[in-house]
Design an enzyme around this catalytic site. Structure first.
Site, PDB file in Angstrom:
ATOM      1  N   GLU A  90       8.329  16.809  15.425  1.00 25.00           N
ATOM      2  CA  GLU A  90       8.638  16.696  13.992  1.00 25.00           C
ATOM      3  C   GLU A  90       7.682  17.591  13.199  1.00 25.00           C
ATOM      4  O   GLU A  90       6.472  17.474  13.326  1.00 25.00           O
ATOM      5  CB  GLU A  90       8.491  15.239  13.513  1.00 25.00           C
ATOM      6  CG  GLU A  90       8.917  15.084  12.064  1.00 25.00           C
ATOM      7  CD  GLU A  90       8.817  13.657  11.529  1.00 25.00           C
ATOM      8  OE1 GLU A  90       7.752  13.041  11.669  1.00 25.00           O
ATOM      9  OE2 GLU A  90       9.826  13.170  10.960  1.00 25.00           O
ATOM     10  N   LYS A 101       0.852  -1.192   0.000  1.00 22.76           N
ATOM     11  CA  LYS A 101       0.000   0.000   0.000  1.00 22.76           C
ATOM     12  C   LYS A 101       0.885   1.239   0.000  1.00 22.76           C
ATOM     13  O   LYS A 101       1.468   1.594   1.021  1.00 22.76           O
ATOM     14  CB  LYS A 101      -0.905   0.027   1.237  1.00 22.76           C
ATOM     15  CG  LYS A 101      -2.056   0.985   1.070  1.00 22.76           C
ATOM     16  CD  LYS A 101      -2.482   1.696   2.337  1.00 22.76           C
ATOM     17  CE  LYS A 101      -1.572   2.793   2.723  1.00 22.76           C
ATOM     18  NZ  LYS A 101      -1.449   3.918   1.777  1.00 22.76           N
ATOM     19  N   CYS A 123      13.025  12.415   6.502  1.00 24.83           N
ATOM     20  CA  CYS A 123      13.007  12.005   7.907  1.00 24.83           C
ATOM     21  C   CYS A 123      14.307  12.424   8.585  1.00 24.83           C
ATOM     22  O   CYS A 123      14.354  12.631   9.789  1.00 24.83           O
ATOM     23  CB  CYS A 123      12.826  10.497   7.995  1.00 24.83           C
ATOM     24  SG  CYS A 123      13.936   9.646   6.884  1.00 24.83           S
ATOM     25  N   GLU A 153      10.356   2.137  10.214  1.00 24.86           N
ATOM     26  CA  GLU A 153      11.264   3.281  10.326  1.00 24.86           C
ATOM     27  C   GLU A 153      10.369   4.507  10.337  1.00 24.86           C
ATOM     28  O   GLU A 153       9.563   4.705   9.427  1.00 24.86           O
ATOM     29  CB  GLU A 153      12.252   3.307   9.157  1.00 24.86           C
ATOM     30  CG  GLU A 153      13.058   2.001   8.996  1.00 24.86           C
ATOM     31  CD  GLU A 153      13.799   1.557  10.250  1.00 24.86           C
ATOM     32  OE1 GLU A 153      14.149   2.414  11.094  1.00 24.86           O
ATOM     33  OE2 GLU A 153      14.009   0.336  10.431  1.00 24.86           O
ATOM     34  N   GLY A 204       7.101   5.576   7.793  1.00 27.56           N
ATOM     35  CA  GLY A 204       6.136   6.674   7.855  1.00 27.56           C
ATOM     36  C   GLY A 204       6.209   7.291   9.243  1.00 27.56           C
ATOM     37  O   GLY A 204       7.234   7.180   9.931  1.00 27.56           O
ATOM     38  N   SER A 205       5.110   7.899   9.655  1.00 29.88           N
ATOM     39  CA  SER A 205       5.163   8.633  10.921  1.00 29.88           C
ATOM     40  C   SER A 205       5.066   7.685  12.121  1.00 29.88           C
ATOM     41  O   SER A 205       4.507   6.588  12.035  1.00 29.88           O
ATOM     42  CB  SER A 205       4.036   9.662  10.964  1.00 29.88           C
ATOM     43  OG  SER A 205       2.804   9.010  10.814  1.00 29.88           O
ATOM     44  N   THR A 206       5.579   8.167  13.223  1.00 33.86           N
ATOM     45  CA  THR A 206       5.608   7.379  14.456  1.00 33.86           C
ATOM     46  C   THR A 206       4.181   7.049  14.915  1.00 33.86           C
ATOM     47  O   THR A 206       3.904   5.922  15.338  1.00 33.86           O
ATOM     48  CB  THR A 206       6.362   8.173  15.542  1.00 33.86           C
ATOM     49  OG1 THR A 206       7.662   8.474  15.022  1.00 33.86           O
ATOM     50  CG2 THR A 206       6.504   7.392  16.835  1.00 33.86           C
ATOM     51  N   GLY A 207       3.272   8.027  14.805  1.00 35.35           N
ATOM     52  CA  GLY A 207       1.897   7.817  15.269  1.00 35.35           C
ATOM     53  C   GLY A 207       1.222   6.679  14.522  1.00 35.35           C
ATOM     54  O   GLY A 207       0.569   5.817  15.134  1.00 35.35           O
ATOM     55  N   VAL A 208       1.374   6.650  13.208  1.00 32.05           N
ATOM     56  CA  VAL A 208       0.735   5.590  12.418  1.00 32.05           C
ATOM     57  C   VAL A 208       1.348   4.231  12.778  1.00 32.05           C
ATOM     58  O   VAL A 208       0.638   3.241  12.968  1.00 32.05           O
ATOM     59  CB  VAL A 208       0.854   5.869  10.902  1.00 32.05           C
ATOM     60  CG1 VAL A 208       0.451   4.652  10.094  1.00 32.05           C
ATOM     61  CG2 VAL A 208      -0.008   7.068  10.503  1.00 32.05           C
TER      62      VAL A 208
HETATM   63  P1  NAD Z   1       2.398   8.799   7.165  1.00 32.01           P
HETATM   64  O1  NAD Z   1       2.608   8.128   8.461  1.00 32.01           O
HETATM   65  O2  NAD Z   1       1.337   9.831   7.075  1.00 32.01           O
HETATM   66  O3  NAD Z   1       2.066   7.720   6.039  1.00 32.01           O
HETATM   67  C1  NAD Z   1       2.904   6.622   5.819  1.00 32.01           C
HETATM   68  C2  NAD Z   1       2.092   5.507   5.213  1.00 32.01           C
HETATM   69  O4  NAD Z   1       1.176   5.055   6.197  1.00 32.01           O
HETATM   70  C3  NAD Z   1       1.253   5.932   4.012  1.00 32.01           C
HETATM   71  O5  NAD Z   1       1.228   4.894   3.070  1.00 32.01           O
HETATM   72  C4  NAD Z   1      -0.100   6.149   4.626  1.00 32.01           C
HETATM   73  O6  NAD Z   1      -1.159   6.018   3.716  1.00 32.01           O
HETATM   74  C5  NAD Z   1      -0.123   5.041   5.646  1.00 32.01           C
HETATM   75  N1  NAD Z   1      -1.115   5.194   6.711  1.00 32.01           N
HETATM   76  C6  NAD Z   1      -1.664   6.327   7.182  1.00 32.01           C
HETATM   77  N2  NAD Z   1      -2.547   6.024   8.132  1.00 32.01           N
HETATM   78  C7  NAD Z   1      -2.538   4.677   8.270  1.00 32.01           C
HETATM   79  C8  NAD Z   1      -3.228   3.746   9.076  1.00 32.01           C
HETATM   80  N3  NAD Z   1      -4.136   4.143   9.970  1.00 32.01           N
HETATM   81  N4  NAD Z   1      -2.945   2.435   8.932  1.00 32.01           N
HETATM   82  C9  NAD Z   1      -2.025   2.025   8.046  1.00 32.01           C
HETATM   83  N5  NAD Z   1      -1.363   2.858   7.236  1.00 32.01           N
HETATM   84  C10 NAD Z   1      -1.615   4.162   7.359  1.00 32.01           C
HETATM   85  O7  NAD Z   1       3.813   9.384   6.697  1.00 32.01           O
HETATM   86  P2  NAD Z   1       4.166  10.251   5.424  1.00 32.01           P
HETATM   87  O8  NAD Z   1       3.608  11.630   5.599  1.00 32.01           O
HETATM   88  O9  NAD Z   1       3.851   9.521   4.175  1.00 32.01           O
HETATM   89  O10 NAD Z   1       5.754  10.291   5.556  1.00 32.01           O
HETATM   90  C11 NAD Z   1       6.384  11.143   6.450  1.00 32.01           C
HETATM   91  C12 NAD Z   1       6.770  10.424   7.714  1.00 32.01           C
HETATM   92  O11 NAD Z   1       7.590   9.310   7.394  1.00 32.01           O
HETATM   93  C13 NAD Z   1       7.604  11.298   8.618  1.00 32.01           C
HETATM   94  O12 NAD Z   1       7.225  11.072   9.946  1.00 32.01           O
HETATM   95  C14 NAD Z   1       9.016  10.809   8.361  1.00 32.01           C
HETATM   96  O13 NAD Z   1       9.915  11.063   9.416  1.00 32.01           O
HETATM   97  C15 NAD Z   1       8.788   9.358   8.147  1.00 32.01           C
HETATM   98  N6  NAD Z   1       9.868   8.749   7.390  1.00 32.01           N
HETATM   99  C16 NAD Z   1      10.775   8.013   8.087  1.00 32.01           C
HETATM  100  C17 NAD Z   1      11.834   7.444   7.426  1.00 32.01           C
HETATM  101  C18 NAD Z   1      12.850   6.623   8.177  1.00 32.01           C
HETATM  102  O14 NAD Z   1      13.642   5.934   7.532  1.00 32.01           O
HETATM  103  N7  NAD Z   1      12.876   6.664   9.487  1.00 32.01           N
HETATM  104  C19 NAD Z   1      11.968   7.613   6.055  1.00 32.01           C
HETATM  105  C20 NAD Z   1      11.001   8.363   5.380  1.00 32.01           C
HETATM  106  C21 NAD Z   1       9.955   8.918   6.068  1.00 32.01           C
END
Ligand code: NAD
Length: 584
Positions: free
Chosen positions: A466, A255, A370, A336, A308-312
């Site tokens: 962040e 996804k 990130c 990550e 993606g984000s820590t919260g998700v």
């Molecule tokens: P995001 O958390 O909004 O989304 C990430 C993914 O999760 C997307 O595919 C999104 O559709 C999905 N998602 C959202 N809600 C969900 C749910 N309830 N259940 C399952 N999936 C869900 O993050 P973003 O805005 O796409 O990316 C930015 C974030 O990613 C920042 O926090 C950044 O620090 C982090 N990031 C971390 C790294 C790393 O290597 N540590 C690398 C890139 C990005």
């Protein structure tokens, strides 16, 4: 390890460099000579094969007059004039649901680049079936044949697909040409070249044996499917998260982020062109909660590969915990996540190098990495000079459409991000000092000027949370408070992804490296905290920044395999008694 399934007839063919025959393609003569029928045999080469030694893909310059610039400009023009129709892709079949969402250009948000079809719960379940069917065969392929698919994908991306994936990333995610090139081309090529070499290293690891027994490790795929969930900000992460588990024999449901749909779509098409069998990676775009509700509660969930984000990520982990009793196996959870990355300057720092690191590390790709530098700690003695140098660079930075190659930065990803970042800038106007920038304009594209904030309060939210935008907050410390500053950096944010120290005094470098040992998974000395390269700086952080499984390394691949130890005894005991049982 899988027992050899064929006779010398097949072994003889190994001397020729021909592809392994397809399953079931053996001649009747070969079939007759097969010692015993097997349920899923795949004839393969004999001999220990080695993957080509990986080399990092060189970054092309795109300087005026270069062939790559011409090819990319042409592709950008074509794709700007197209409106792609992106299906769900399950088991190699395109599915169009008619439930449509749009992919737009963040820098020109009325411009629709693609319509993409959303998956329903029924499609998600269909993807599980497709993954199950594909896994039955793919997981039994010789690993070298799996590796060959990704090595070929790397070569396609380095050549005929390069302009397409770069253009998709520039138009759909508003990256400048350089930012697209280091991500969508070079980093993804590197993932696909280095991961096979890391897999080889891993498979090479075998236990001790002796003349009486042979011990072997059979690196099996996980039992079930892997769910890959990827962020918008790196096309290479989009490509790596589904393919790393696939390389290890797993079948994946992917996804992608809704704001990176165009590049995700082309990645799947590229993998098809490289020979990836249907169903190994299934593209399932749609509502994240709906898809996660189905997959995270499925009995066959074997792993989650998330960035993606820590919260998700936390919410996904909680759901997995709540569903624990439903799974056939313990799911591997790799995530990550966010960062609040720091640059610490010592009074001995080179001021120009420091200012450039803050300008590039903080503002490239609009601060949406990130690893982006977002909090800087600078001693009072050098702050006025460093500040003026940064502001000079910020004033000079051109912002706009990424197809105009003179621009250094472009728009942030979407309206939600635009509002969130603008909110932080507003907060800074009230509770800190906006040194430079702070202008946000969202009518055509989601543009926010690079912004430098100064705060006197080390616990101020812009120094802890962040933001994920082009906002850098500086905390100016008394030169005499070096040790206290180290403590502040270590304790003010829940994250621990990247960080940098700038100092020419070696003792200061040492102190910072030790005091901040757990504050960053990627630590830089006299360099900006962004721009990790596969094979050079394995990437990932701990604390609130993730499970630190280091994407693009052997450490990550370990998570996608479930080893079986096989002991074969050549001289089994024939008497149940032991010598100690004899009469004195
Ligand atoms: P995001 O958390 O909004 O989304 C990430 C993914 O999760 C997307 O595919 C999104 O559709 C999905 N998602 C959202 N809600 C969900 C749910 N309830 N259940 C399952 N999936 C869900 O993050 P973003 O805005 O796409 O990316 C930015 C974030 O990613 C920042 O926090 C950044 O620090 C982090 N990031 C971390 C790294 C790393 O290597 N540590 C690398 C890139 C990005």
């Amino acid at each position: 390890m899988a027992a050899p399934v064929t006779t010398a007839t097949t072994a003889k063919s190994s001397a020729r460099t021909v592809p392994a025959p397809e399953r079931g393609a053996a001649t009747s003569e070969q079939a007759e000579r097969t010692i015993a029928p097997r349920s899923a045999p795949l004839a393969g080469f004999s001999g220990t094969r080695r993957v080509p030694p990986p080399v990092n893909e060189p970054v092309k310059s795109y300087a005026p007059g270069s062939p790559e610039r011409e090819a990319l400009k042409a592709r950008l023009k074509e794709m700007s004039n197209e409106r792609a129709d992106i299906p769900i892709i399950i088991g190699g079949k395109d599915i169009r649901t008619g439930a449509i969402a749009h992919a737009v250009m963040p820098h020109d948000h009325k411009h629709v680049l693609a319509d993409w079809h959303k998956a329903s719960t029924a499609h998600v379940l269909q993807a599980v079936d497709a993954a199950r069917a594909a896994r039955a065969e793919w997981s039994n392929w010789a690993w070298e044949d799996r590796a060959a698919v990704f090595l070929k994908a790397a070569e396609l991306l380095a050549t005929t697909w390069r302009a397409t994936l770069n253009a998709a990333t520039m138009l759909g995610q508003s990256k400048t040409v350089f930012q697209a090139e280091i991500d969508a081309a070079c980093e993804l090529i590197d993932f696909w070249r280095f991961n096979p070499a890391y897999a080889q290293q891993l498979y090479d690891e075998q236990p001790l044996s002796n003349n009486t027994m042979w011990n072997q490790l059979d690196y099996r795929a996980l039992e079930g499917f892997v769910y890959a969930v990827t962020p918008f900000n790196f096309t290479s992460i989009g490509g790596n998260l589904p393919t790393a588990p696939a390389l290890m024999g797993n079948a994946v449901i992917w996804k992608p982020a809704s704001t990176a749909m165009l590049s995700a779509y082309y990645i799947v098409r590229l993998l098809e062109a490289a020979g990836l069998p249907p169903g190994v990676i299934n593209l399932v775009p749609g509502d994240p909660s709906e898809i996660s509700n189905v997959l995270l509660s499925h009995r066959e969930l074997a792993g989650v590969h998330f960035t993606g984000s820590t919260g998700v990520f936390n919410s996904m982990w909680k759901t997995i915990g709540a569903n624990m009793s439903q799974y056939a196996t313990y799911p591997r959870i790799v995530g990550e996540t966010g960062g609040k990355d720091f640059i610490l300057a010592h009074p001995s720092a080179d001021r120009q190098a420091l200012a450039v690191a803050i300008a590039r590390g903080g503002f490239e790709y609009q601060g949406q990495k990130c690893s982006a530098a977002s909090r800087v700690y600078i001693p009072r003695s050098i702050w006025p000079d460093v500040r003026d140098r940064i502001v000079g660079m910020m004033d000079d930075m051109r912002m706009g459409d990424p197809t105009d190659f003179r621009n250094f930065l472009s728009a942030v990803i979407d309206e939600k991000a635009f509002k969130k970042i603008s909110g932080y800038v507003e907060d800074a106007r009230k509770n800190a000092t906006v040194v430079s920038g702070g202008v946000a304009k969202g009518d055509e594209g989601y543009y926010i000027r690079p912004t430098l904030v100064e705060s006197r309060e080390p616990g101020y939210r812009l120094l802890c949370e962040e933001i994920f935008g082009p906002v850098v907050t500086a905390y100016v410390y008394d030169d005499s408070k070096w040790n206290e500053t180290l403590e502040i950096i270590d304790t003010t944010s829940p994250y621990a992804l990247t960080g940098a120290v700038f100092a020419n005094d070696r003792a200061a470098v040492r102190e910072a490296a030790m005091a901040l040992r757990n504050a960053a998974g990627n630590f830089y000395v006299n360099d900006k905290p962004t721009g990790a390269v596969v094979g050079q700086q394995p990437f990932g952080g701990a604390r609130g920044s993730g499970t630190n499984d280091k994407a693009g390394s052997k450490l990550n691949l370990v998570r996608w395999t479930s080893a079986r130890a096989v002991k074969e005894t050549f001289s089994p005991p024939l008497d149940y008694t032991y010598p100690f049982m004899a009469e004195e």
